[in-house]
Design a protein around this motif. Sequence first.
Motif, short mmCIF file in Angstrom:
data_model
loop_
_atom_site.label_atom_id
_atom_site.label_comp_id
_atom_site.label_asym_id
_atom_site.label_seq_id
_atom_site.Cartn_x
_atom_site.Cartn_y
_atom_site.Cartn_z
N UNK A 89 15.12 7.08 -6.71
CA UNK A 89 16.14 6.95 -5.68
C UNK A 89 15.90 7.81 -4.45
N UNK A 90 15.16 8.94 -4.57
CA UNK A 90 15.05 9.85 -3.44
C UNK A 90 13.63 10.31 -3.15
N UNK A 91 12.77 10.33 -4.12
CA UNK A 91 11.42 10.87 -3.95
C UNK A 91 10.62 9.99 -2.98
N UNK A 92 9.79 10.61 -2.12
CA UNK A 92 8.95 9.84 -1.22
C UNK A 92 7.78 9.24 -1.99
N UNK A 93 7.31 8.09 -1.51
CA UNK A 93 6.29 7.32 -2.20
C UNK A 93 5.06 7.25 -1.31
N UNK A 94 3.94 7.77 -1.79
CA UNK A 94 2.77 7.91 -0.91
C UNK A 94 1.51 7.35 -1.55
N UNK A 95 0.62 6.86 -0.69
CA UNK A 95 -0.73 6.53 -1.11
C UNK A 95 -1.63 7.68 -0.69
N UNK A 96 -2.55 8.02 -1.57
CA UNK A 96 -3.41 9.15 -1.24
C UNK A 96 -4.81 9.03 -1.84
N UNK A 97 -5.66 8.13 -1.29
CA UNK A 97 -5.41 7.37 -0.08
C UNK A 97 -5.62 5.89 -0.33
N UNK A 98 -5.01 5.07 0.55
CA UNK A 98 -5.20 3.63 0.53
C UNK A 98 -6.41 3.27 1.38
N UNK A 99 -7.28 2.41 0.83
CA UNK A 99 -8.42 1.89 1.61
C UNK A 99 -7.89 0.73 2.44
N UNK A 100 -7.22 1.09 3.52
CA UNK A 100 -6.43 0.13 4.29
C UNK A 100 -7.27 -1.00 4.86
N UNK A 101 -8.51 -0.71 5.25
CA UNK A 101 -9.34 -1.73 5.89
C UNK A 101 -9.71 -2.87 4.95
N UNK A 102 -9.56 -2.68 3.64
CA UNK A 102 -9.86 -3.77 2.70
C UNK A 102 -8.76 -4.83 2.70
N UNK A 103 -7.61 -4.52 3.28
CA UNK A 103 -6.51 -5.49 3.35
C UNK A 103 -6.49 -6.13 4.74
N UNK A 104 -6.16 -7.41 4.80
CA UNK A 104 -5.97 -8.03 6.11
C UNK A 104 -4.84 -7.31 6.83
N UNK A 105 -5.02 -6.90 8.08
CA UNK A 105 -4.02 -6.06 8.75
C UNK A 105 -2.62 -6.65 8.78
N UNK A 106 -2.49 -7.94 9.05
CA UNK A 106 -1.15 -8.52 9.13
C UNK A 106 -0.45 -8.51 7.78
N UNK A 107 -1.23 -8.70 6.70
CA UNK A 107 -0.63 -8.67 5.36
C UNK A 107 -0.26 -7.25 4.97
N UNK A 108 -1.11 -6.29 5.30
CA UNK A 108 -0.78 -4.90 5.02
C UNK A 108 0.47 -4.47 5.78
N UNK A 109 0.56 -4.85 7.05
CA UNK A 109 1.75 -4.50 7.84
C UNK A 109 3.01 -5.04 7.19
N UNK A 110 2.96 -6.28 6.73
CA UNK A 110 4.12 -6.90 6.09
C UNK A 110 4.45 -6.24 4.76
N UNK A 111 3.41 -6.00 3.96
CA UNK A 111 3.61 -5.40 2.63
C UNK A 111 4.21 -4.01 2.76
N UNK A 112 3.64 -3.19 3.65
CA UNK A 112 4.13 -1.83 3.81
C UNK A 112 5.55 -1.81 4.37
N UNK A 113 5.83 -2.68 5.33
CA UNK A 113 7.19 -2.73 5.88
C UNK A 113 8.20 -3.14 4.82
N UNK A 114 7.82 -4.12 3.99
CA UNK A 114 8.72 -4.57 2.92
C UNK A 114 9.00 -3.45 1.94
N UNK A 115 7.95 -2.74 1.51
CA UNK A 115 8.13 -1.64 0.57
C UNK A 115 8.96 -0.53 1.20
N UNK A 116 8.74 -0.25 2.47
CA UNK A 116 9.51 0.79 3.15
C UNK A 116 10.98 0.44 3.20
#
Length: 309
Positions: A89-116
């Motif tokens: 409910x309160x703890x922050x959720x982090x990737x450490x680290x995500x290999x972001x370039x392996x994901x298509x940018x538009x899909x990563x943007x959507x996925x991260x925004x949804x999770x946020x």
Amino acid sequence: MTPQLSVPLPSFSADAPPSRRPLLETAAMLDRAGVDRLVVSDHVVFGEDLDAYGRPESGGTRGGVQPTGPDGHWLEPLTVLSAVAGATSRIRLATGVLLAALRRPVVLAKTAATLDVLSEGRLDLGVGVGWQRAEYEAAGLDFAERGRLLDHTLEVCRVLWSERRASYDSPGLRFEGVHMMPKPVRDGGVPVWVSGTVNPRVVRRVARFGAGWIPWGDAARDVVAGIAAMRAALEEAGHDPGGLQVTGAVPIAHGPDGAVDLARTMDAVPALAAAGVTDFRLRLPAAPDPAEAEARTRAAVAAFREATA
């Protein structure tokens, strides 16, 4: 900035565990115990040249050893954090680290925004270029271009997170009049933590995108010197390093019986804080009994709060 305590959540193992339920139970325990942030790792696939992890010239860390073999079980981190979001409910959720370039940018943007949004603004996106050629080749990407690919990914994410009617134009990607909702909770998007050594490319990346920096290699081994070098490099580049958040590992001290000496462990914290560490990464040894694990974690949180008061 208030010092924060982060704990790695073990989302990988050398062999398949009998159940994944303990993963979510551990996340819920860290939340209850008062830890500020939990962190998960990323690998999509493995090749068989795991010695590259110990070679700085390929992005590894000198003398490092990959914690599993090529058939280690690594869960996809954003999927893990989606499940964890529902168990906490309160703890922050982090990737450490995500290999972001392996994901298509538009899909990563959507996925991260949804999770946020689903976690009510609790996501921190730690990103890095990685060290393994095989992962980039399996994704059809050029390992030699991994830095440029990461910058491109972060550029696209920032545009889609911040602009209602988004447009983007680069040699490899062009779009105009694109709408992506919902946006992340914070204005400007999900906080990005950039991992890397102190070199011109990473300095530029931190200056452009970084709410925080995750030191790597020699900068992680001597984080005090690393922070001084990064601050000097940012200032030379015309960027104010004053608000930069930085991750640093808390070295574990042991007593004569081999058990963790919590008081001596926390003795290192004030000096790290004075040097500029804001996110203190603590890796406590596992306890087989859940009640004991929670008691140890609560004690660690209390000792950390006292050390940073």
